[in-house]
Design an enzyme around this catalytic site. Structure first.
Site, PDB file in Angstrom:
ATOM      1  N   CYS A 182      -2.914   9.196   5.818  1.00  4.98           N
ATOM      2  CA  CYS A 182      -1.670   9.172   6.600  1.00  4.98           C
ATOM      3  C   CYS A 182      -1.971   9.421   8.079  1.00  4.98           C
ATOM      4  O   CYS A 182      -1.370   8.802   8.960  1.00  4.98           O
ATOM      5  CB  CYS A 182      -0.688  10.238   6.113  1.00  4.98           C
ATOM      6  N   CYS A 241       0.826  -1.206   0.000  1.00  6.97           N
ATOM      7  CA  CYS A 241       0.000   0.000   0.000  1.00  6.97           C
ATOM      8  C   CYS A 241       0.860   1.256   0.000  1.00  6.97           C
ATOM      9  O   CYS A 241       0.342   2.372  -0.113  1.00  6.97           O
ATOM     10  CB  CYS A 241      -0.928   0.036   1.212  1.00  6.97           C
TER      11      CYS A 241
END
Lengths: 129, 404
Positions: free
Chosen positions: A107, A37
């Site tokens: 994030c 990912c």
């Protein structure tokens, strides 16, 4: 894409980079994400069992600048907090502090997940002890 | 040395000042419409266009009448595929291409599939090249076109076009090649390479943006196309629209320069590219080159720095313009489909950087870039939990990750 000044600062001068002994019963380790990912965060907390206060926090991150900044910021915030206070940190706090654009919100989510995983690991160890 | 350094010459190239100089009068003085047949303004523009047509044809071993001007390689690719599919619909409905084509081919094929065309997407081997046996086996009686790009835009690998063309020709199938990255960089000859249609773009070879061409063979066989742009019947009815005269003049000049300087330029860039590669490999462990070095453009290096994410690497070398196959740098948030097609694994795609050297890069710049990349990769590996695990001897493929 332009990065915010705070992201650039954390990227250029990451805080609290490093690793602590995973087998130490007072250290909780959280590892989230996956290489395929494009981001993996390892976040560790060292808790004082008597006070429940996080005395040290360390991270290592494979990921973009925003992922590095999110985890670096998380370690700054974790130090000195109690375990319960740490669990109250929300990804949106990180988004706001670092001015992350929408495409980088994941994030901050990852950083919140890393905090929760590290503390959960510590709690499991503490329960066994 | 001036910063930032441009090393993304597969994306685009600057116009060579010599090309720009030739173009200049065609904006303000010789501004006529090349289709104006009854006055000198039109004649002068037409003359300039015909000169450029010859210059382009000369670079690729074609004749001037086989060059159809377009707005760029994307349009050329669209015209070639859709034009052949329409024109040869009675002959068949099958097109063969490959997984690592540019989106201008892949997305055009997707659209054609909705219209009843069957498309075979050949896989590539780990070196980035197609398997010729698989190509042979994929051709059927219904196949009307094989479209394989000459040189790949991310990894720079060069397909064996002459052999591909030979295989297709033996079965009476037309061959199209997207020559965008190859033309002007390496010798390309449509006769010896057995190519029937080829897309080209000026801005990849030190010419202007907004102009390209499609080579359309006129003999052995004579290729016909259904126009995709209706209008005044320009370009022998294959592409209507007023010609971009200054752009075309620049394209022609760029081709003449490329023809004259190609051999020397390729040698120089290959030396610089190899110097960079050798130094990176010597200074860093766990570095992987994507695609074969054996059949490759002289100016391309595509390299994965394992355990370092591409966008974070770009951030650390922000005075250098290069590209990454990392998802974070793409509009789709998907890692490079080209690197995935090589079987590199998503993690290596995320860690890849494409260096595209060009005519104006100096050895000093290459040395600077190399040193900077080594420094930043080392710094980011200090930060990387994956590199730490690798150093501890942990097999990362056996770790249970929490995919998100």
């Amino acid at each position: 894409m332009a990065y915010s000044e705070k992201v650039i600062d954390h990227y250029a001068n990451p805080r609290n980079v490093g690793s602590m002994d995973k087998t130490d019963p007072t250290v909780g380790t959280g590892m989230v994400g996956a290489p395929e990912c494009g981001d993996v965060m390892k976040l560790q907390v060292k808790v004082n069992p008597a006070t429940g206060i996080i005395e040290d926090a360390k991270f290592k991150t494979f990921g973009c600048g925003s992922a590095i900044a999110s985890s670096s910021l998380a370690t700054e915030w974790l130090r000195g907090k109690t375990v319960d206070e740490a669990l109250a940190i929300k990804n949106t706090d990180i988004v706001n502090e670092l001015s992350l654009p929408p495409v980088k919100i994941h994030c901050s989510v990852l950083a919140e997940d890393a905090i929760k995983a590290a503390i959960s690991d510590y709690k499991q160890k503490a329960a066994k002890a | 040395m001036k910063l930032p350094i441009y090393m993304d010459n597969h994306a685009t190239t600057p116009i060579d000042p010599r090309v720009f100089k030739v173009m200049t009068p065609y904006f303000t003085e010789v501004f006529g419409n090349a289709a104006s047949r009854n006055h000198s303004f039109g004649w002068e523009a037409e003359e300039a266009v015909e000169k450029a047509r010859k210059q382009i044809a000369d670079l690729i071993g074609a004749t001037a009448k086989e060059i159809v001007f377009t707005s760029g390689a994307t349009e050329s690719n669209n015209l070639a595929l859709k034009g052949v599919a329409d024109m040869y619909a009675e002959k068949g409905n099958h097109i063969i291409t490959q997984a690592t084509e540019h989106k201008a081919i892949l997305d055009t094929c997707k659209r054609l599939e909705h219209e009843g065309i069957r498309v075979t997407y050949l896989p590539v081997e780990q070196n980035g090249l197609i398997n010729l046996q698989q190509l042979k086996e994929a051709i059927t009686d219904k196949t009307i076109l094989v479209s394989i790009m000459y040189a790949q835009n991310e990894i720079g690998v060069v397909q064996p076009m002459a052999e591909i063309g030979k295989i297709a020709k033996e079965r009476g199938v037309l061959v199209h090649s997207d020559g965008t990255q190859a033309v002007g960089k390496i010798p390309v000859n449509v006769i010896t390479d057995n190519i029937d249609l080829m897309s080209m773009s000026a801005h990849k070879m030190y010419g202007p943006k907004g102009v390209g061409a499609l080579y359309v063979r006129r003999r052995n066989p004579r290729v016909q196309l259904t126009a995709q742009m209706d209008g005044g019947g320009h370009e022998r009815g294959m592409r209507s629209g007023t010609l971009n005269v200054p752009g075309i003049v620049g394209f022609g000049a760029a081709c003449t320069l490329a023809k004259a300087e190609m051999a020397e330029e390729a040698k120089r860039l290959e030396y610089l590219r190899d110097k960079m590669k050798d130094r990176l490999l010597a200074a860093l462990d766990e570095v992987y080159i994507n695609g074969t070095m054996e059949h490759r453009l002289p100016n391309n290096l595509n390299i994965s720095f394992a355990y370092v994410e591409g966008e974070s690497l770009l951030m650390g070398i922000n005075d250098i313009a290069v590209s990454s196959g990392s998802a974070c740098t793409s509009a789709t948030l998907e890692p490079s489909y080209v690197l995935k097609a090589l079987g590199a694994g998503d993690d290596l795609a995320h860690s890849s950087i494409r260096f595209g050297l060009g005519r104006f890069n100096t050895e000093e710049e290459v040395d600077y870039v190399t040193a900077k990349v080594i420094e930043v990769v080392k710094k980011l590996r200090e930060l990387s939990p994956l590199y730490e695990m690798f150093k501890e001897g942990i097999d990362l493929s056996k770790v249970q990750w929490t995919a998100h």
